[in-house]
Design a protein around this motif. Sequence first.
Motif, PDB file in Angstrom:
ATOM      1  N   ASP A 124      -0.801 -25.533  -2.090  1.00 27.39           N
ATOM      2  CA  ASP A 124      -1.284 -24.969  -1.776  1.00 27.39           C
ATOM      3  C   ASP A 124      -2.206 -25.345  -1.223  1.00 27.39           C
ATOM      4  N   ILE A 125      -3.419 -26.078  -1.156  1.00 29.66           N
ATOM      5  CA  ILE A 125      -4.483 -26.467  -0.716  1.00 29.66           C
ATOM      6  C   ILE A 125      -4.054 -26.698   0.583  1.00 29.66           C
ATOM      7  N   ASP A 126      -3.467 -27.738   0.837  1.00 24.37           N
ATOM      8  CA  ASP A 126      -3.050 -27.851   2.081  1.00 24.37           C
ATOM      9  C   ASP A 126      -1.857 -26.816   3.122  1.00 24.37           C
ATOM     10  N   LEU A 127      -1.689 -25.983   2.548  1.00 29.15           N
ATOM     11  CA  LEU A 127      -1.464 -25.381   3.049  1.00 29.15           C
ATOM     12  C   LEU A 127      -2.691 -24.269   3.435  1.00 29.15           C
ATOM     13  N   GLY A 128      -2.948 -24.013   2.854  1.00 31.09           N
ATOM     14  CA  GLY A 128      -4.969 -23.036   3.294  1.00 31.09           C
ATOM     15  C   GLY A 128      -5.301 -23.869   4.767  1.00 31.09           C
ATOM     16  N   ILE A 129      -5.502 -24.525   4.721  1.00 31.22           N
ATOM     17  CA  ILE A 129      -5.744 -26.105   5.777  1.00 31.22           C
ATOM     18  C   ILE A 129      -5.088 -25.615   6.805  1.00 31.22           C
ATOM     19  N   SER A 130      -4.328 -26.065   6.622  1.00 26.80           N
ATOM     20  CA  SER A 130      -2.898 -26.134   7.659  1.00 26.80           C
ATOM     21  C   SER A 130      -3.218 -24.213   8.686  1.00 26.80           C
ATOM     22  N   VAL A 131      -2.810 -23.419   7.606  1.00 23.11           N
ATOM     23  CA  VAL A 131      -3.290 -21.956   8.271  1.00 23.11           C
ATOM     24  C   VAL A 131      -4.242 -21.934   9.081  1.00 23.11           C
ATOM     25  N   GLN A 132      -5.754 -22.239   8.351  1.00 26.55           N
ATOM     26  CA  GLN A 132      -7.271 -22.243   9.007  1.00 26.55           C
ATOM     27  C   GLN A 132      -6.862 -22.668  10.355  1.00 26.55           C
ATOM     28  N   SER A 133      -6.673 -24.277   9.941  1.00 26.96           N
ATOM     29  CA  SER A 133      -6.796 -24.778  11.655  1.00 26.96           C
ATOM     30  C   SER A 133      -5.968 -24.640  13.172  1.00 26.96           C
ATOM     31  N   MET A 134      -4.743 -23.822  12.291  1.00 30.47           N
ATOM     32  CA  MET A 134      -3.643 -23.333  13.823  1.00 30.47           C
ATOM     33  C   MET A 134      -4.368 -22.061  14.176  1.00 30.47           C
ATOM     34  N   LEU A 135      -4.450 -21.169  12.998  1.00 33.17           N
ATOM     35  CA  LEU A 135      -5.433 -20.055  13.537  1.00 33.17           C
ATOM     36  C   LEU A 135      -6.131 -19.962  14.202  1.00 33.17           C
ATOM     37  N   LEU A 136      -7.777 -21.110  14.180  1.00 32.83           N
ATOM     38  CA  LEU A 136      -8.311 -21.442  15.003  1.00 32.83           C
ATOM     39  C   LEU A 136      -8.004 -22.328  16.365  1.00 32.83           C
ATOM     40  N   ARG A 137      -7.587 -22.643  16.233  1.00 35.44           N
ATOM     41  CA  ARG A 137      -6.469 -23.451  17.490  1.00 35.44           C
ATOM     42  C   ARG A 137      -6.202 -22.416  18.302  1.00 35.44           C
ATOM     43  N   GLY A 138      -5.170 -21.661  18.168  1.00 32.25           N
ATOM     44  CA  GLY A 138      -4.936 -19.896  18.392  1.00 32.25           C
ATOM     45  C   GLY A 138      -6.058 -18.874  19.297  1.00 32.25           C
ATOM     46  N   VAL A 139      -7.179 -19.214  18.085  1.00 31.27           N
ATOM     47  CA  VAL A 139      -8.519 -18.563  18.637  1.00 31.27           C
ATOM     48  C   VAL A 139      -8.602 -19.275  20.377  1.00 31.27           C
ATOM     49  N   GLU A 140      -8.937 -20.633  20.008  1.00 34.46           N
ATOM     50  CA  GLU A 140      -9.481 -21.344  20.792  1.00 34.46           C
ATOM     51  C   GLU A 140      -8.223 -20.996  22.356  1.00 34.46           C
ATOM     52  N   MET A 141      -7.256 -20.616  22.128  1.00 39.31           N
ATOM     53  CA  MET A 141      -5.961 -20.713  22.944  1.00 39.31           C
ATOM     54  C   MET A 141      -6.642 -18.950  23.588  1.00 39.31           C
ATOM     55  N   GLY A 142      -7.643 -18.089  23.254  1.00 34.97           N
ATOM     56  CA  GLY A 142      -7.917 -17.102  23.670  1.00 34.97           C
ATOM     57  C   GLY A 142      -6.251 -16.038  22.896  1.00 34.97           C
ATOM     58  N   LEU A 143      -5.720 -16.509  21.895  1.00 35.09           N
ATOM     59  CA  LEU A 143      -4.879 -15.684  20.840  1.00 35.09           C
ATOM     60  C   LEU A 143      -5.474 -15.279  19.448  1.00 35.09           C
ATOM     61  N   ASN A 144      -4.792 -14.601  18.614  1.00 34.36           N
ATOM     62  CA  ASN A 144      -5.632 -14.064  17.463  1.00 34.36           C
ATOM     63  C   ASN A 144      -4.127 -14.100  16.423  1.00 34.36           C
ATOM     64  N   GLY A 145      -4.534 -13.896  14.885  1.00 34.62           N
ATOM     65  CA  GLY A 145      -3.891 -13.806  14.373  1.00 34.62           C
ATOM     66  C   GLY A 145      -3.874 -13.678  13.140  1.00 34.62           C
ATOM     67  N   ILE A 146      -2.821 -13.513  11.953  1.00 38.40           N
ATOM     68  CA  ILE A 146      -3.233 -12.883  10.361  1.00 38.40           C
ATOM     69  C   ILE A 146      -1.866 -13.818   9.886  1.00 38.40           C
TER      70      ILE A 146
END
Length: 213
Positions: A124-146
């Motif tokens: 679960d800790i890995d999961l949290g790190i993973s999803v936040q990192s992926m979301l930040l990359r998405g935002v960096e590319m001009g995308l959004n997520g949830i």
Amino acid sequence: MADDYLGRKMEEYRARAAAPAVQKTLASLNRLLLKNRSHRGYDSRFTVRADQLRSMIEVNTRIPSARNQQVLRFRPVLADEAPLVLPHIRLGGALPELHLPLPGSEPRAFILICSTVPEDRYVDIDLGISVQSMLLRGVEMGLNGICIGAFDRARIREAFDLPWEPLLILGVGKGAEQIELVEIGAEENRAYYRRNGVHYVPKIRVEELLIGK
Ligand SMILES: Cc1cc2nc3c(=O)[nH]c(=O)nc-3n(C[C@H](O)[C@H](O)[C@H](O)COP(=O)(O)O)c2cc1C
């Protein structure tokens, strides 16, 4: 430490040159964090591409992992397969009267996240790190997520013939909502709310996050 004049000047120059770079990094991280809001409504004219999801998933090759086990696996889902996900997710549980997402504004790209081992604290800790990192990359590319935790695991697993039950889903798209953060005290109501078309997200102020200060 340089004790000659030129050496000292060189050190001062290097320190000055380094400072703005640090500030710039912090500023852009803060910008990404602010933009990284949970969107429950997306621009239907925009279609997320396979390479964008892949780029988000690729951050997992650069992030920490407990015991470096790297047990998480990712199934990208594009618009053609979105109908297999949409009936099984729930968005905006705190605002049931709004029936989010509004028809036509649903996310149409997803990342399904599984683990090769049974879910535990470290997964679960890995999961949290993973999803936040992926979301930040998405935002960096001009995308959004949830992040979507409210979904029918068994049905999603079956629909995609996954080897493991998914633990979490990311919805991805071009966000079409105005979202504002609101500073609150630790005792105040933390539920998000909408007013005049704006989605407000209360966040506890830093002074009240500190322990014993
Ligand atoms: C682990 C996790 C699971 C979540 N699951 C859902 C969900 O199933 N449906 C939903 O609408 N929002 C979900 N969210 C989004 C939260 O409601 C959102 O993060 C919170 O309201 C704060 O808004 P913000 O992300 O814009 O800061 C989830 C968030 C996290 C971190």
